[in-house]
Design a protein around this motif. Structure first.
Motif, short mmCIF file in Angstrom:
data_model
loop_
_atom_site.label_atom_id
_atom_site.label_comp_id
_atom_site.label_asym_id
_atom_site.label_seq_id
_atom_site.Cartn_x
_atom_site.Cartn_y
_atom_site.Cartn_z
N CYS A 218 41.96 20.44 -44.66
CA CYS A 218 41.29 19.51 -43.75
C CYS A 218 42.31 18.70 -42.95
O CYS A 218 42.17 18.52 -41.74
N TYR A 219 43.31 18.21 -43.64
CA TYR A 219 44.38 17.42 -43.01
C TYR A 219 45.06 18.21 -41.90
O TYR A 219 45.20 17.75 -40.76
N ASP A 220 45.52 19.42 -42.22
CA ASP A 220 46.22 20.24 -41.24
C ASP A 220 45.33 20.58 -40.05
O ASP A 220 45.75 20.53 -38.89
N SER A 221 44.08 20.94 -40.32
CA SER A 221 43.16 21.33 -39.26
C SER A 221 42.85 20.15 -38.34
O SER A 221 42.83 20.30 -37.10
N PHE A 222 42.63 18.98 -38.92
CA PHE A 222 42.30 17.79 -38.13
C PHE A 222 43.45 17.38 -37.23
O PHE A 222 43.27 17.18 -36.02
N PHE A 223 44.64 17.28 -37.78
CA PHE A 223 45.77 16.84 -36.96
C PHE A 223 46.25 17.92 -36.00
O PHE A 223 46.75 17.60 -34.91
N ALA A 224 46.09 19.17 -36.37
CA ALA A 224 46.40 20.24 -35.43
C ALA A 224 45.50 20.16 -34.20
O ALA A 224 45.95 20.38 -33.06
N ALA A 225 44.22 19.84 -34.42
CA ALA A 225 43.29 19.68 -33.30
C ALA A 225 43.68 18.50 -32.43
O ALA A 225 43.56 18.55 -31.19
N LEU A 226 44.16 17.42 -33.05
CA LEU A 226 44.51 16.21 -32.29
C LEU A 226 45.72 16.41 -31.39
O LEU A 226 45.82 15.77 -30.34
N ILE A 227 46.66 17.26 -31.78
CA ILE A 227 47.92 17.38 -31.02
C ILE A 227 47.96 18.63 -30.15
O ILE A 227 49.03 19.04 -29.69
N GLN A 228 46.81 19.24 -29.91
CA GLN A 228 46.77 20.36 -28.98
C GLN A 228 47.14 19.89 -27.57
O GLN A 228 46.95 18.72 -27.23
N PRO A 229 47.68 20.77 -26.73
CA PRO A 229 48.03 20.37 -25.36
C PRO A 229 46.82 19.83 -24.59
O PRO A 229 45.68 20.19 -24.86
N GLU A 230 47.13 18.93 -23.67
CA GLU A 230 46.17 18.28 -22.78
C GLU A 230 45.36 17.22 -23.53
O GLU A 230 45.48 17.04 -24.73
N GLU A 231 44.53 16.50 -22.75
CA GLU A 231 43.75 15.40 -23.32
C GLU A 231 42.67 15.92 -24.25
O GLU A 231 42.14 17.02 -24.08
N ARG A 232 42.34 15.11 -25.23
CA ARG A 232 41.21 15.39 -26.11
C ARG A 232 39.98 14.65 -25.57
O ARG A 232 40.11 13.66 -24.85
N GLN A 233 38.81 15.12 -25.94
CA GLN A 233 37.56 14.47 -25.55
C GLN A 233 36.88 13.93 -26.81
O GLN A 233 36.53 14.70 -27.70
N LEU A 234 36.73 12.61 -26.87
CA LEU A 234 36.11 11.98 -28.03
C LEU A 234 34.70 11.55 -27.67
O LEU A 234 34.51 10.70 -26.79
N HIS A 235 33.72 12.13 -28.36
CA HIS A 235 32.33 11.73 -28.16
C HIS A 235 31.94 10.72 -29.22
O HIS A 235 32.20 10.92 -30.41
N VAL A 236 31.30 9.63 -28.78
CA VAL A 236 30.89 8.56 -29.69
C VAL A 236 29.38 8.45 -29.63
O VAL A 236 28.80 8.14 -28.57
N ALA A 237 28.73 8.68 -30.74
CA ALA A 237 27.26 8.75 -30.77
C ALA A 237 26.62 7.42 -30.40
O ALA A 237 25.64 7.40 -29.65
N PHE A 238 27.15 6.30 -30.88
CA PHE A 238 26.44 5.03 -30.66
C PHE A 238 26.57 4.52 -29.23
O PHE A 238 25.81 3.66 -28.81
N THR A 239 27.49 5.05 -28.44
CA THR A 239 27.54 4.72 -27.02
C THR A 239 26.97 5.84 -26.16
O THR A 239 26.62 5.61 -25.01
N GLY A 240 26.91 7.04 -26.71
CA GLY A 240 26.45 8.20 -25.94
C GLY A 240 27.49 8.70 -24.97
O GLY A 240 27.21 9.59 -24.17
N GLY A 241 28.71 8.14 -25.01
CA GLY A 241 29.75 8.50 -24.06
C GLY A 241 30.80 9.42 -24.64
O GLY A 241 30.98 9.51 -25.85
#
Length: 304
Positions: A218-241
């Motif tokens: 889980c640790y490796d998969s999560f941080f590998a996803a975070l440091i992929q090239p280009e910007e990440r997109q974070l969706h937040v349910a309570f704002t809908g944004g």
């Protein structure tokens, strides 16, 4: 005695009478920070423009706390890890090893028949986790309402415990053109244009998995996803944004449970490249919560 640390394949307890204290290896769990990327900060636009084509990790400092049952054992151990070159540190209970070198001895306390001390090591070349298929935490994980590039944090075994206050705080406004006149109070400021800078948000999280091997997946998969090239997109349910961001650092790792299940608390800092607080929008919906769309199928009905 506690045989919980090996360096270059040698048990530190058996050879030196030295072992790692409870919680003394928490820094080993810390994921390296991102090297500061190149960026442009345009004065007329919200946020920043960041070059994330090849994100790079920084070296990592690791402070480990030890206890020795003799003064000579502590001295001999420090002499051993002071030898030139890299050493391989392994903690059996964590199921992983690290290539490190000695940097400093931040603390040393001598008792009547024991010595408590800490050693700061440097991991010059952190191991970059490979992007892999989604892991299986082996447990039912609470969905805290955050998605990274469309994937729920819960799929990585991660729960966000605290973030809402910082997330909903507006970033600082960028400074516009201004001029001070010696014969007038205050300043002349261009108030006809308002844009906001980037902002950092620290999420207090925990990662939960059924075993140590599942934790590392889980640790490796999560941080590998975070440091992929280009910007990440974070969706937040309570704002809908959904907000563009990138990983900056992780800190404050604490091992809360090692067996049945493994629970690790940590803080995750993301940089939001563009973030603007917008007025809440209200659209007409049915009792089932489905949006009502106009007959042409193209528009929602704005209740304002």
């Amino acid at each position: 005695m506690i045989d919980n640390c090996y360096i270059d394949g040698i048990s530190t307890q058996s050879r030196f009478g030295v072992w790692v204290t409870k919680g003394g290896y928490k820094d080993l769990l810390t994921f390296p920070a991102l090297a500061d990327p190149d960026k442009n900060d345009w004065p007329e636009e919200d946020g920043i423009e960041v070059d994330l084509s090849e994100p790079r990790l920084q070296e990592k400092e690791i402070t480990v706390s030890f206890l020795s049952d003799t003064h000579e054992g502590a001295t001999d151990f420090i002499a051993f890890v002071s030898e030139p070159g890299y050493h391989i540190l392994r903690v059996p209970s964590l199921g992983r090893e690290w290539q490190i070198r000695l940097s400093a001895q931040p603390a040393n306390k001598v008792f009547a028949s024991a010595t408590s001390f800490s050693i700061k090591f440097i991991q010059d070349v952190p191991v970059r986790p490979l992007a892999i298929a989604l892991p299986d935490p082996g447990l039912i994980i609470h969905d805290s309402g955050y998605k990274l590039d469309g994937v729920s944090f819960a799929d990585y075994g991660v729960v966000v415990d605290v973030a809402r206050s910082e997330l909903l705080k507006a970033p600082a406004a960028k400074q516009n053109l201004n001029r001070k006149v010696r014969t007038s109070d205050g300043q002349i400021y261009d108030a006809d244009h308002l844009v906001f800078g980037s902002k950092e948000v620290t999420f207090k999280c925990h990662l939960k998995a059924v075993s140590m091997s599942a934790f590392w997946q889980c640790y490796d998969s999560f941080f590998a996803a975070l440091i992929q090239p280009e910007e990440r997109q974070l969706h937040v349910a309570f704002t809908g944004g959904t907000y563009p961001c990138y990983y900056k650092k992780a800190s404050g790792f604490q091992l809360l449970g090692l067996r049945g299940p493994v629970i690790v608390e940590f803080s995750l800092t993301l940089v939001f490249t563009v973030f603007r607080i917008r007025e809440t929008e209200y659209f007409l919906a049915s009792e089932a919560g489905e949006y009502i769309i106009t007959e042409d199928g193209e528009f929602l009905i704005d209740m304002k």
